[in-house]
Write an enzyme that holds these catalytic residues in place. Structure first.
Site, PDB file in Angstrom:
ATOM      1  N   GLY B 103       0.867  -1.182   0.000  1.00 34.29           N
ATOM      2  CA  GLY B 103       0.000   0.000   0.000  1.00 34.29           C
ATOM      3  C   GLY B 103       0.889   1.213   0.000  1.00 34.29           C
ATOM      4  O   GLY B 103       0.921   1.966   0.956  1.00 34.29           O
ATOM      5  N   CYS B 104       1.644   1.350  -1.066  1.00 33.46           N
ATOM      6  CA  CYS B 104       2.750   2.308  -1.153  1.00 33.46           C
ATOM      7  C   CYS B 104       2.410   3.626  -0.481  1.00 33.46           C
ATOM      8  O   CYS B 104       1.285   4.067  -0.509  1.00 33.46           O
ATOM      9  CB  CYS B 104       3.138   2.541  -2.600  1.00 33.46           C
ATOM     10  SG  CYS B 104       1.734   2.520  -3.728  1.00 33.46           S
ATOM     11  N   ILE B 105       3.408   4.237   0.116  1.00 31.05           N
ATOM     12  CA  ILE B 105       3.203   5.462   0.889  1.00 31.05           C
ATOM     13  C   ILE B 105       2.628   6.559  -0.008  1.00 31.05           C
ATOM     14  O   ILE B 105       3.146   6.786  -1.061  1.00 31.05           O
ATOM     15  CB  ILE B 105       4.532   5.975   1.493  1.00 31.05           C
ATOM     16  CG1 ILE B 105       5.042   4.988   2.516  1.00 31.05           C
ATOM     17  CG2 ILE B 105       4.323   7.318   2.119  1.00 31.05           C
ATOM     18  CD1 ILE B 105       5.973   5.563   3.538  1.00 31.05           C
TER      19      ILE B 105
END
Lengths: 419, 105
Positions: B103-105
């Site tokens: 859930g990439c930053i």
């Protein structure tokens, strides 16, 4: 022969890339930048518009005027990229041939991906702040919002500026407090994530900050539907959250032309890009930068800025017949406005999550992951920096493209051990 | 990190039970992880998703998001939630023996 460099998009990534390449090559390269209009929006400013803390006129400038002399700027809508023929086709039928193509077309908002959201937005039961028109409409709505349930909902990652929904909640808390109606309004942040943020240390800090400001956090909520008439959010697993005012950050995707260009993008239209070299997966002479990519990095101007170094170096290497170098490490930093003239700062990359400490140096630096007035001042000072240093592509002493551990305090969880 | 044994195969898992090394996975391991997480039987529809997750991870190095799953796995989002209750992307990744979607930053 002069090199033909074509850049799609004159936002942060396209502009700084064009300016850096122009400085590097001068008249030895023919640089053309294409965009659909001549309005360069300072996107970090959007957050402030709903609270009347920024004037819409102050955050828009001419795209053409941000480009160095000698760079061609063309207004037009891209239909698709013909990767075999190495040319870009515009909707008006014109064609641009390239030796190197840079896709810097950002992300688009896709409210239509969520059932009922387009209707709720047009009826005025849901609002947004990711476009200038929406941010202005929300400002008008908030002027008269004195009681009820304010729900901030991020539908799904990835979004531009992943801290924006938190900042919106913090600023709403402050705004309602100043207007003397905070006790009449309940604020809830509804997120698909399992905490306030994606990474553990920052998630805990920001979660505590939400709590201290009496902002409720609803996690692991995967929005499936918005019912604007009944005023409720409905998740895929049938949980419901009622709202009086919904502020929604819709699903993001890449630009339409990416999906029309065979092999260029993923299912969402983000350009499939090597996370370290910024070269596209589809062809060695196509590169991508910023929000248009599928990089597992922040979709944020700071990430785009740091990518610029790697991108221009690798375009140069391509022209020199060399292999690209994987120098981009996912570095990004973001100010997080927390209201009451304060802000927090985070600095991180692909591997290292946001940590406490100071930035950019241990002794002289802004506090990381901690509220301070200094960070808020720095955030305000960032806008002139954006127009005058970042877009022109100037190097800034002390601010490296790669992340540095100098000043950071590693925590046990960062070292791979659980607590 | 700790070692657990699934279907006679010792595998390394992280604190949340995701496999550290996708190469240690096999279908029996997947079945047992599913059973431990409340999915008594993996149907063809489950396997469609699990196989898509694995292929996508092994090719791209990242686990697909729920939206991508809904568009590309052949299983609509609504059904994903009934197959893998609560967090389909996370649970399917666990069963597929690949790391937790970041859930990439």
């Amino acid at each position: 022969m002069s090199k033909r460099i074509l850049i799609i998009g004159a936002g942060t990534g396209g502009t700084l890339t064009a300016n850096r390449l122009r400085r590097r090559y001068g008249d030895r390269a023919q640089i053309t930048v294409i965009d659909a209009d001549d309005r360069h929006l300072y996107q970090p400013g959007l957050l402030f518009v709903p609270f009347a803390l920024a004037d819409p006129d102050d955050i828009v400038r001419s795209r053409a005027k941000q480009l160095r002399k000698g760079i061609n700027f063309h207004i037009g809508e891209v239909d698709r990229v013909d990767i075999e023929a190495e040319e870009v086709l515009l909707k008006d039928g014109s064609r641009f041939v390239y030796d190197v193509l840079v896709v810097a077309s950002g992300s688009s908002l896709l409210p239509e991906e969520t059932e009922g959201l387009p209707e709720a937005l047009s009826q005025g039961s849901a609002f947004g702040f990711y476009t200038l028109d929406e941010a202005v409409a929300l400002r008008e709505k908030l002027k008269g919002f004195d009681s009820g349930h304010l729900v901030m909902n991020m539908v799904e990652m990835p979004i531009k500026c992943p801290v924006a929904p938190l900042e919106f909640c913090f600023l709403a808390d402050w705004f309602l407090h100043e207007r003397g109606v905070r006790s009449e309004v309940e604020i809830t942040y509804v997120t698909p994530l399992d905490g306030a943020f994606t990474k553990p240390v920052a998630s805990r800090e920001l979660g505590d900050l939400l709590k201290s400001k009496d902002i409720r956090l609803e996690t692991e909520f995967a929005t499936g539907q918005v019912d604007g008439d009944a005023g409720k959010l409905i998740s895929w697993d049938e949980r419901e959250i009622p709202f009086d005012l919904l502020v929604s950050i819709p699903v993001h995707g890449g630009a339409d032309f990416v999906s029309r260009s065979e092999g260029l993008g993923d299912e969402l239209g983000f350009v499939m890009t090597d996370p370290h070299t910024l070269q596209s997966a589809v062809a060695p002479n196509i590169f991508a930068i910023g929000d248009a990519t599928n990089l597992p990095a922040s979709k944020a101007g700071s990430a785009t800025h740091f990518e610029g170094d790697t991108l221009t170096a690798n375009i140069e290497r391509f022209f020199d017949g060399e292999e690209p170098e994987g120098t981009y490490d996912g570095h990004a930093n973001c100010f997080i406005e927390t209201g009451f003239h304060k802000a927090l700062l985070i600095d991180f990359n692909y591997e290292v999550e946001p940590l406490p400490g100071r930035y950019p140096f241990a002794r002289v630096g802004l506090p990381l992951l901690r509220e301070s007035r200094l960070n808020h001042m720095a955030k305000l000072a960032f806008q002139p920096f954006y127009w005058h240093a970042l877009l022109p592509g100037r190097d800034v002493p002390g601010i490296g493209a790669q992340m540095s551990m100098d000043g950071k305090q590693p925590t046990p969880s960062n070292q791979g051990e659980s607590e | 990190m700790s070692t657990v044994t699934y279907a006679g195969t010792p595998v390394e898992v992280d604190a949340e039970g995701f496999l550290e090394d996708p190469a240690q996975w096999n279908e029996q391991v997947g079945e047992q992880i599913a059973a431990e997480n409340g999915i008594a039987e993996l149907t063809d529809r489950h396997w469609m998703v699990v196989n898509y997750m694995r292929d996508s991870y092994l090719e791209n190095g990242t686990a697909p998001s729920i939206r991508t799953l809904g568009k590309a796995s052949g299983v609509p989002i609504k059904e994903l939630y009934s197959l893998f209750p609560k967090g389909p992307a996370k649970l399917a990744a666990k069963v597929a023996g690949i790391p937790k979607p970041r859930g990439c930053i």
